[in-house]
Scaffold this motif. Sequence first.
Motif, PDB file in Angstrom:
ATOM      1  N   ALA A   1       0.837  -1.202   0.000  1.00 29.86           N
ATOM      2  CA  ALA A   1       0.000   0.000   0.000  1.00 29.86           C
ATOM      3  C   ALA A   1       0.872   1.253   0.000  1.00 29.86           C
ATOM      4  CB  ALA A   1      -0.930  -0.007   1.208  1.00 29.86           C
ATOM      5  N   THR A   2       1.950   1.219   0.769  1.00 22.58           N
ATOM      6  CA  THR A   2       2.878   2.356   0.792  1.00 22.58           C
ATOM      7  C   THR A   2       3.519   2.544  -0.578  1.00 22.58           C
ATOM      8  OG1 THR A   2       3.318   1.945   3.124  1.00 22.58           O
ATOM      9  CG2 THR A   2       4.883   3.328   1.965  1.00 22.58           C
ATOM     10  N   ALA A   3       3.903   1.436  -1.202  1.00 19.79           N
ATOM     11  CA  ALA A   3       4.509   1.509  -2.541  1.00 19.79           C
ATOM     12  C   ALA A   3       3.496   2.053  -3.549  1.00 19.79           C
ATOM     13  CB  ALA A   3       5.008   0.140  -2.974  1.00 19.79           C
ATOM     14  N   ALA A   4       2.233   1.636  -3.424  1.00 12.66           N
ATOM     15  CA  ALA A   4       1.199   2.122  -4.338  1.00 12.66           C
ATOM     16  C   ALA A   4       0.970   3.619  -4.148  1.00 12.66           C
ATOM     17  CB  ALA A   4      -0.096   1.346  -4.117  1.00 12.66           C
ATOM     18  N   LYS A   5       1.001   4.084  -2.894  1.00 13.82           N
ATOM     19  CA  LYS A   5       0.857   5.519  -2.638  1.00 13.82           C
ATOM     20  C   LYS A   5       2.010   6.290  -3.275  1.00 13.82           C
ATOM     21  CE  LYS A   5      -1.577   5.446   1.778  1.00 13.82           C
ATOM     22  NZ  LYS A   5      -1.468   5.747   3.207  1.00 13.82           N
ATOM     23  N   ASP A   6       3.213   5.714  -3.125  1.00 12.78           N
ATOM     24  CA  ASP A   6       4.374   6.371  -3.734  1.00 12.78           C
ATOM     25  C   ASP A   6       4.226   6.437  -5.253  1.00 12.78           C
ATOM     26  OD1 ASP A   6       5.434   6.703  -1.224  1.00 12.78           O
ATOM     27  OD2 ASP A   6       6.798   4.959  -1.377  1.00 12.78           O
ATOM     28  N   LYS A   7       3.757   5.359  -5.877  1.00 12.71           N
ATOM     29  CA  LYS A   7       3.562   5.351  -7.328  1.00 12.71           C
ATOM     30  C   LYS A   7       2.494   6.367  -7.729  1.00 12.71           C
ATOM     31  CE  LYS A   7       4.909   0.594  -8.299  1.00 12.71           C
ATOM     32  NZ  LYS A   7       4.454  -0.713  -8.781  1.00 12.71           N
TER      33      LYS A   7
END
Length: 176
Positions: free
Chosen positions: A145-151
């Motif tokens: 989820a954190t990676a998706a927010k960053d993307k």
Amino acid sequence: MGFGRDLRNSHEGLLKLQDWELKLLETVKRFMTLRVKSDKEYAALLLSLSQQSERPDTADYVSTVSKSWAQVVRQTEQLGHVMRSHADELNCGPLHRLAALIRDKQQVKKSYQNLHQQLESQHHKVTRSDLDKLKATYRQLSRDATAAKDKYREALAKGQPLFFYCLITCCALQSY
């Protein structure tokens, strides 16, 4: 008063109760065995005593004293027979059933301990192993989820459309 608090020491309590009952039953069995033994010895002594005594029936004179003595000898012999039969009945009946009850109680205790051990093992598996797996999955999903927010932030910074980001995120989440 909570349900869990009331049962906290129940396993130990049940084991103590089972041990106490088995000990009591063993004590009763020893008592009954000694009772059978002493009753048989007493019956044998009474029969021996009645057979050793002089039979007044063969005496030359018959009197009230000789009749009384004959009655005492007959009653002693009858009491010996009754005591022997009661001892045999006690040995074959209640003492035999008591031994079977003790064996059954021991088997129940063993079964209870095995089931308790299985439940403890299963409880440990559920609370430790499965919980650790769920925690690991949660951590991985949190990272994703954190990676998706960053993307998403990168996509917004580059000016890419929101639809493209949602498509990437949905595909990533469906892989779980």
